[in-house]
Design a protein around this motif. Structure first.
Motif, PDB file in Angstrom:
ATOM      1  N   ALA A  15       0.857  -1.180   0.000  1.00  0.00           N
ATOM      2  CA  ALA A  15       0.000   0.000   0.000  1.00  0.00           C
ATOM      3  C   ALA A  15       0.894   1.230   0.000  1.00  0.00           C
ATOM      4  N   GLY A  16       0.371   2.318  -0.522  1.00  0.00           N
ATOM      5  CA  GLY A  16       1.158   3.537  -0.544  1.00  0.00           C
ATOM      6  C   GLY A  16       0.294   4.767  -0.716  1.00  0.00           C
ATOM      7  N   TYR A  36      -0.486 -13.412  -4.834  1.00  0.00           N
ATOM      8  CA  TYR A  36      -0.295 -14.752  -4.286  1.00  0.00           C
ATOM      9  C   TYR A  36       0.488 -15.591  -5.289  1.00  0.00           C
ATOM     10  N   GLN A  37       1.457 -16.352  -4.815  1.00  0.00           N
ATOM     11  CA  GLN A  37       2.203 -17.309  -5.632  1.00  0.00           C
ATOM     12  C   GLN A  37       2.052 -18.691  -5.017  1.00  0.00           C
ATOM     13  N   TYR A  38       1.771 -19.676  -5.870  1.00  0.00           N
ATOM     14  CA  TYR A  38       1.631 -21.046  -5.391  1.00  0.00           C
ATOM     15  C   TYR A  38       2.573 -21.949  -6.196  1.00  0.00           C
ATOM     16  N   PRO A  39       3.543 -22.584  -5.530  1.00  0.00           N
ATOM     17  CA  PRO A  39       4.497 -23.434  -6.260  1.00  0.00           C
ATOM     18  C   PRO A  39       3.861 -24.769  -6.663  1.00  0.00           C
ATOM     19  N   LEU A  40       4.054 -25.134  -7.927  1.00  0.00           N
ATOM     20  CA  LEU A  40       3.633 -26.452  -8.398  1.00  0.00           C
ATOM     21  C   LEU A  40       4.810 -27.426  -8.378  1.00  0.00           C
ATOM     22  N   SER A  41       6.031 -26.887  -8.546  1.00  0.00           N
ATOM     23  CA  SER A  41       7.272 -27.661  -8.471  1.00  0.00           C
ATOM     24  C   SER A  41       8.392 -26.665  -8.184  1.00  0.00           C
ATOM     25  N   LYS A  42       9.644 -27.149  -8.209  1.00  0.00           N
ATOM     26  CA  LYS A  42      10.769 -26.227  -7.989  1.00  0.00           C
ATOM     27  C   LYS A  42      10.896 -25.215  -9.113  1.00  0.00           C
ATOM     28  N   GLN A  43      10.399 -25.553 -10.317  1.00  0.00           N
ATOM     29  CA  GLN A  43      10.559 -24.690 -11.480  1.00  0.00           C
ATOM     30  C   GLN A  43       9.288 -23.974 -11.918  1.00  0.00           C
ATOM     31  N   THR A  44       8.146 -24.344 -11.390  1.00  0.00           N
ATOM     32  CA  THR A  44       6.873 -23.833 -11.894  1.00  0.00           C
ATOM     33  C   THR A  44       6.008 -23.300 -10.757  1.00  0.00           C
ATOM     34  N   PHE A  45       5.378 -22.141 -10.989  1.00  0.00           N
ATOM     35  CA  PHE A  45       4.426 -21.620 -10.001  1.00  0.00           C
ATOM     36  C   PHE A  45       3.285 -20.882 -10.685  1.00  0.00           C
ATOM     37  N   LEU A  46       2.164 -20.852 -10.002  1.00  0.00           N
ATOM     38  CA  LEU A  46       1.012 -20.066 -10.408  1.00  0.00           C
ATOM     39  C   LEU A  46       1.047 -18.752  -9.654  1.00  0.00           C
ATOM     40  N   TYR A  47       0.521 -17.685 -10.242  1.00  0.00           N
ATOM     41  CA  TYR A  47       0.457 -16.411  -9.535  1.00  0.00           C
ATOM     42  C   TYR A  47      -0.830 -15.676  -9.876  1.00  0.00           C
ATOM     43  N   GLY A  48      -1.212 -14.809  -8.986  1.00  0.00           N
ATOM     44  CA  GLY A  48      -2.363 -13.935  -9.203  1.00  0.00           C
ATOM     45  C   GLY A  48      -2.166 -12.671  -8.390  1.00  0.00           C
ATOM     46  N   ALA A  49      -2.721 -11.576  -8.877  1.00  0.00           N
ATOM     47  CA  ALA A  49      -2.603 -10.305  -8.158  1.00  0.00           C
ATOM     48  C   ALA A  49      -3.776  -9.402  -8.506  1.00  0.00           C
ATOM     49  N   ALA A  50      -4.115  -8.526  -7.587  1.00  0.00           N
ATOM     50  CA  ALA A  50      -5.141  -7.504  -7.799  1.00  0.00           C
ATOM     51  C   ALA A  50      -4.614  -6.191  -7.234  1.00  0.00           C
ATOM     52  N   ASN A  51      -4.806  -5.106  -7.979  1.00  0.00           N
ATOM     53  CA  ASN A  51      -4.316  -3.792  -7.577  1.00  0.00           C
ATOM     54  C   ASN A  51      -5.397  -2.741  -7.785  1.00  0.00           C
ATOM     55  N   TRP A  52      -5.416  -1.762  -6.915  1.00  0.00           N
ATOM     56  CA  TRP A  52      -6.305  -0.608  -7.030  1.00  0.00           C
ATOM     57  C   TRP A  52      -5.467   0.642  -6.859  1.00  0.00           C
ATOM     58  N   LYS A  53      -5.691   1.636  -7.729  1.00  0.00           N
ATOM     59  CA  LYS A  53      -4.945   2.887  -7.654  1.00  0.00           C
ATOM     60  C   LYS A  53      -5.915   4.050  -7.835  1.00  0.00           C
ATOM     61  N   ARG A  54      -5.728   5.097  -7.052  1.00  0.00           N
ATOM     62  CA  ARG A  54      -6.524   6.321  -7.179  1.00  0.00           C
ATOM     63  C   ARG A  54      -5.578   7.494  -7.368  1.00  0.00           C
ATOM     64  N   VAL A  55      -5.880   8.319  -8.351  1.00  0.00           N
ATOM     65  CA  VAL A  55      -5.139   9.545  -8.610  1.00  0.00           C
ATOM     66  C   VAL A  55      -6.127  10.695  -8.582  1.00  0.00           C
ATOM     67  N   GLY A  58      -7.509  17.114  -9.636  1.00  0.00           N
ATOM     68  CA  GLY A  58      -8.667  17.870 -10.105  1.00  0.00           C
ATOM     69  C   GLY A  58      -9.874  16.957 -10.237  1.00  0.00           C
ATOM     70  N   GLU A  59      -9.718  15.861 -10.978  1.00  0.00           N
ATOM     71  CA  GLU A  59     -10.749  14.838 -11.091  1.00  0.00           C
ATOM     72  C   GLU A  59     -10.190  13.544 -10.520  1.00  0.00           C
ATOM     73  N   THR A  60     -11.051  12.716  -9.974  1.00  0.00           N
ATOM     74  CA  THR A  60     -10.621  11.450  -9.392  1.00  0.00           C
ATOM     75  C   THR A  60     -10.626  10.363 -10.456  1.00  0.00           C
ATOM     76  N   GLU A  61      -9.529   9.649 -10.554  1.00  0.00           N
ATOM     77  CA  GLU A  61      -9.436   8.547 -11.507  1.00  0.00           C
ATOM     78  C   GLU A  61      -9.035   7.288 -10.757  1.00  0.00           C
ATOM     79  N   ASP A  62      -9.882   6.269 -10.789  1.00  0.00           N
ATOM     80  CA  ASP A  62      -9.582   4.983 -10.159  1.00  0.00           C
ATOM     81  C   ASP A  62      -9.211   3.976 -11.230  1.00  0.00           C
TER      82      ASP A  62
END
Length: 74
Positions: A15-16, A36-55, A58-62
């Protein structure tokens, strides 16, 4: 930011907040992200992420994004 073991994988969180002034223009920025990262083996992993940003400049942009994938290292 932080990371830790979660359900056999690794969870990530960050967060920032910041204010930027350029001349007379002020911009306020903030973000929150989770992943989140989930290892399937020493060489392979699944990942997922979600991000939200507000600027506020003058006007709000999400912005919201979600990503997922599979990584295999050779």
């Amino acid at each position: 930011s932080a990371k830790g073991a979660v359900l056999g994988g690794t969870g990530f969180a960050s967060a920032g907040y910041g204010e930027v002034t350029e001349g007379v223009k002020e911009t306020e920025k903030m973000y929150v992200g989770f992943g989140y990262q989930y290892p399937l083996s020493k060489q392979t992993f699944l990942y997922g992420a979600a991000n939200w940003k507000r600027v506020d400049a003058g006007e709000t942009e999400d912005t919201t994004e979600a990503v997922f994938g599979l990584v295999h290292n050779f």
